[in-house]
Write a protein that holds these residues in place. Structure first.
Motif, PDB file in Angstrom:
ATOM      1  N   VAL A  21      14.290  -9.757   4.727  1.00  0.00           N
ATOM      2  CA  VAL A  21      15.264  -8.778   3.712  1.00  0.00           C
ATOM      3  C   VAL A  21      15.561  -7.264   4.732  1.00  0.00           C
ATOM      4  CG1 VAL A  21      15.414  -7.417   1.674  1.00  0.00           C
ATOM      5  CG2 VAL A  21      14.622 -10.021   1.588  1.00  0.00           C
ATOM      6  N   LEU A  22      16.817  -7.151   4.782  1.00  0.00           N
ATOM      7  CA  LEU A  22      17.158  -5.941   5.168  1.00  0.00           C
ATOM      8  C   LEU A  22      17.718  -5.007   4.067  1.00  0.00           C
ATOM      9  CD1 LEU A  22      18.851  -7.073   8.500  1.00  0.00           C
ATOM     10  CD2 LEU A  22      16.463  -6.480   8.244  1.00  0.00           C
ATOM     11  N   VAL A  23      17.642  -3.860   3.943  1.00  0.00           N
ATOM     12  CA  VAL A  23      18.317  -2.826   2.920  1.00  0.00           C
ATOM     13  C   VAL A  23      19.126  -1.932   3.911  1.00  0.00           C
ATOM     14  CG1 VAL A  23      18.243  -1.151   1.216  1.00  0.00           C
ATOM     15  CG2 VAL A  23      16.659  -3.178   1.246  1.00  0.00           C
ATOM     16  N   VAL A  24      20.417  -2.043   3.954  1.00  0.00           N
ATOM     17  CA  VAL A  24      21.171  -1.387   4.991  1.00  0.00           C
ATOM     18  C   VAL A  24      21.987  -0.295   4.278  1.00  0.00           C
ATOM     19  CG1 VAL A  24      22.584  -1.422   7.013  1.00  0.00           C
ATOM     20  CG2 VAL A  24      21.360  -3.472   6.169  1.00  0.00           C
ATOM     21  N   SER A  25      21.580   0.858   4.351  1.00  0.00           N
ATOM     22  CA  SER A  25      22.101   2.075   3.511  1.00  0.00           C
ATOM     23  C   SER A  25      22.760   3.188   4.211  1.00  0.00           C
ATOM     24  CB  SER A  25      21.219   2.519   2.566  1.00  0.00           C
ATOM     25  OG  SER A  25      21.687   3.405   1.577  1.00  0.00           O
ATOM     26  N   ALA A  26      23.590   3.793   3.879  1.00  0.00           N
ATOM     27  CA  ALA A  26      24.153   5.196   4.344  1.00  0.00           C
ATOM     28  C   ALA A  26      23.199   6.379   3.902  1.00  0.00           C
ATOM     29  CB  ALA A  26      25.933   5.752   3.938  1.00  0.00           C
ATOM     30  N   SER A  27      22.547   5.975   2.812  1.00  0.00           N
ATOM     31  CA  SER A  27      21.703   7.141   2.139  1.00  0.00           C
ATOM     32  C   SER A  27      20.454   7.395   3.341  1.00  0.00           C
ATOM     33  CB  SER A  27      21.174   6.706   1.066  1.00  0.00           C
ATOM     34  OG  SER A  27      22.135   7.269  -0.137  1.00  0.00           O
ATOM     35  N   ILE A  28      19.903   8.573   3.030  1.00  0.00           N
ATOM     36  CA  ILE A  28      18.734   8.965   3.792  1.00  0.00           C
ATOM     37  C   ILE A  28      17.712   7.954   3.737  1.00  0.00           C
ATOM     38  CG2 ILE A  28      17.094  10.631   4.796  1.00  0.00           C
ATOM     39  CD1 ILE A  28      20.069  11.360   4.944  1.00  0.00           C
ATOM     40  N   GLU A  29      16.961   7.278   4.947  1.00  0.00           N
ATOM     41  CA  GLU A  29      16.037   6.246   4.901  1.00  0.00           C
ATOM     42  C   GLU A  29      14.834   6.565   4.209  1.00  0.00           C
ATOM     43  OE1 GLU A  29      14.225   4.515   8.637  1.00  0.00           O
ATOM     44  OE2 GLU A  29      15.999   3.837   8.707  1.00  0.00           O
ATOM     45  N   ASN A  30      14.341   7.967   4.309  1.00  0.00           N
ATOM     46  CA  ASN A  30      13.189   8.356   3.840  1.00  0.00           C
ATOM     47  C   ASN A  30      13.203   7.979   2.166  1.00  0.00           C
ATOM     48  OD1 ASN A  30      14.221  10.016   5.992  1.00  0.00           O
ATOM     49  ND2 ASN A  30      11.886  10.720   5.846  1.00  0.00           N
ATOM     50  N   TRP A  31      14.134   8.236   1.316  1.00  0.00           N
ATOM     51  CA  TRP A  31      14.105   8.193   0.012  1.00  0.00           C
ATOM     52  C   TRP A  31      14.549   6.718  -0.262  1.00  0.00           C
ATOM     53  CZ3 TRP A  31      18.111  12.178   0.645  1.00  0.00           C
ATOM     54  CH2 TRP A  31      19.573  11.703   0.453  1.00  0.00           C
ATOM     55  N   VAL A  32      15.282   5.948   0.473  1.00  0.00           N
ATOM     56  CA  VAL A  32      15.650   4.568  -0.137  1.00  0.00           C
ATOM     57  C   VAL A  32      14.341   3.952   0.011  1.00  0.00           C
ATOM     58  CG1 VAL A  32      16.701   2.585   0.960  1.00  0.00           C
ATOM     59  CG2 VAL A  32      18.004   4.740   0.909  1.00  0.00           C
ATOM     60  N   ARG A  33      13.618   4.072   1.046  1.00  0.00           N
ATOM     61  CA  ARG A  33      12.241   3.321   1.227  1.00  0.00           C
ATOM     62  C   ARG A  33      11.113   3.550  -0.094  1.00  0.00           C
ATOM     63  NH1 ARG A  33      10.749   5.927   5.613  1.00  0.00           N
ATOM     64  NH2 ARG A  33      11.583   4.424   6.971  1.00  0.00           N
ATOM     65  N   ALA A  34      11.472   4.639  -0.654  1.00  0.00           N
ATOM     66  CA  ALA A  34      10.777   4.976  -1.744  1.00  0.00           C
ATOM     67  C   ALA A  34      10.842   4.072  -3.071  1.00  0.00           C
ATOM     68  CB  ALA A  34      10.916   6.176  -2.295  1.00  0.00           C
ATOM     69  N   PHE A  35      12.111   3.358  -3.147  1.00  0.00           N
ATOM     70  CA  PHE A  35      12.247   2.424  -3.994  1.00  0.00           C
ATOM     71  C   PHE A  35      11.649   1.054  -4.056  1.00  0.00           C
ATOM     72  CE2 PHE A  35      15.487   5.714  -4.908  1.00  0.00           C
ATOM     73  CZ  PHE A  35      15.606   5.716  -6.166  1.00  0.00           C
ATOM     74  N   PHE A  36      11.100   0.690  -2.884  1.00  0.00           N
ATOM     75  CA  PHE A  36      10.627  -0.477  -2.293  1.00  0.00           C
ATOM     76  C   PHE A  36       9.049  -0.504  -2.203  1.00  0.00           C
ATOM     77  CE2 PHE A  36      15.218  -0.513  -1.478  1.00  0.00           C
ATOM     78  CZ  PHE A  36      15.695  -1.429  -2.059  1.00  0.00           C
ATOM     79  N   THR A  37       8.280  -1.528  -2.569  1.00  0.00           N
ATOM     80  CA  THR A  37       7.044  -1.860  -2.340  1.00  0.00           C
ATOM     81  C   THR A  37       6.932  -2.304  -1.015  1.00  0.00           C
ATOM     82  OG1 THR A  37       6.459  -2.522  -4.615  1.00  0.00           O
ATOM     83  CG2 THR A  37       5.013  -2.963  -2.792  1.00  0.00           C
ATOM     84  N   PRO A  38       6.127  -1.558  -0.067  1.00  0.00           N
ATOM     85  CA  PRO A  38       6.031  -2.070   1.339  1.00  0.00           C
ATOM     86  C   PRO A  38       5.791  -3.447   1.569  1.00  0.00           C
ATOM     87  CG  PRO A  38       5.017  -0.223   1.256  1.00  0.00           C
ATOM     88  CD  PRO A  38       5.249  -0.407  -0.243  1.00  0.00           C
ATOM     89  N   HIS A  39       6.440  -4.288   2.224  1.00  0.00           N
ATOM     90  CA  HIS A  39       6.533  -5.808   2.548  1.00  0.00           C
ATOM     91  C   HIS A  39       6.730  -5.996   3.897  1.00  0.00           C
ATOM     92  CE1 HIS A  39       7.176 -10.070   2.261  1.00  0.00           C
ATOM     93  NE2 HIS A  39       6.653 -10.016   0.985  1.00  0.00           N
ATOM     94  N   PRO A  40       5.914  -6.847   4.674  1.00  0.00           N
ATOM     95  CA  PRO A  40       6.250  -7.289   5.892  1.00  0.00           C
ATOM     96  C   PRO A  40       7.897  -7.826   6.274  1.00  0.00           C
ATOM     97  CG  PRO A  40       4.556  -8.900   5.188  1.00  0.00           C
ATOM     98  CD  PRO A  40       4.677  -7.570   4.001  1.00  0.00           C
ATOM     99  N   GLY A  41       8.299  -8.235   5.319  1.00  0.00           N
ATOM    100  CA  GLY A  41       9.618  -9.077   5.325  1.00  0.00           C
ATOM    101  C   GLY A  41      10.543  -8.261   5.202  1.00  0.00           C
TER     102      GLY A  41
END
Length: 202
Positions: free
Chosen positions: A109-129
């Protein structure tokens, strides 16, 4: 041998109900400071709307106004707080379910966003995939410079970032999800396309 499946999700408007660039600044700085910042930068915003000034430059100017000089650790802390506070309010349940199901099935799974990576990451539980591909901010001496380290992750830049992570295009089936002009190139690049998914009743 069956090709692997990769899911590429746009974030703002596709997985969320709101644009998180604006939402984050309002949440973090408050409405009064947000309005003042946009008034100060209104000439560039107007020129951008008239297509006389690049979108990414106007976005960078606004970001710099609010966050230039901010320690990276403090910025990341604010991003995590924003994600924890807003996830249940602005994430589309059907979209989040789709992400979760793909990861549970062992798919990338890739989440591809024009928003800033730092806060996009905060919406997801870390996962190797799971890989977050967003606009990255420049840091010098542990503080944000106000500039972007990467190009604004929009349009063709979304395709370039996907290719950078997964260059062997013949080795996987790409399923893309988007909702705006900024996702057109990514949707065209995909094998399977979903435009404006996860809306009410879907």
């Amino acid at each position: 041998m069956t090709a692997a499946t990769v899911h590429a999700f746009d974030f703002d408007g596709t997985l969320t109900c709101n644009d998180t660039f604006l939402e984050f600044i309002i949440y973090d700085k408050g409405m009064a400071r947000f309005l003042w910042g946009f008034m100060v930068n209104s000439p560039w915003i107007v020129l951008m709307l008239l297509r006389l000034y690049p979108n990414w430059k106007a976005k960078e100017r606004v970001f710099s106004h609010f966050y230039k000089g901010t320690p990276l650790d403090d910025f990341d802390r604010r991003c995590r707080k924003f994600g924890a506070s807003k996830k249940s309010r602005i994430m589309r349940p059907a979209g989040l379910k789709c992400v979760t199901q793909a990861l549970e099935a062992g798919q990338r799974v890739l989440v591809v966003s024009a928003s800033i990576e730092n806060w996009v990451r905060a919406f997801f539980t870390p996962h190797p995939g799971l890989t977050i591909l967003g606009t990255q901010v420049e840091v010098a001496g542990g503080r944000l410079t106000g500039r972007f380290l990467t190009k604004n992750c929009y349009g063709q830049e979304k395709v370039r970032r996907v290719m950078q992570v997964l260059p062997q295009r013949d080795n996987y089936i790409l399923v893309a999800y988007g909702d705006s002009r900024g996702d057109k190139e990514l949707l065209d690049y995909a094998d399977v396309r979903h435009y404006k998914p996860f809306r009410e009743g879907k």
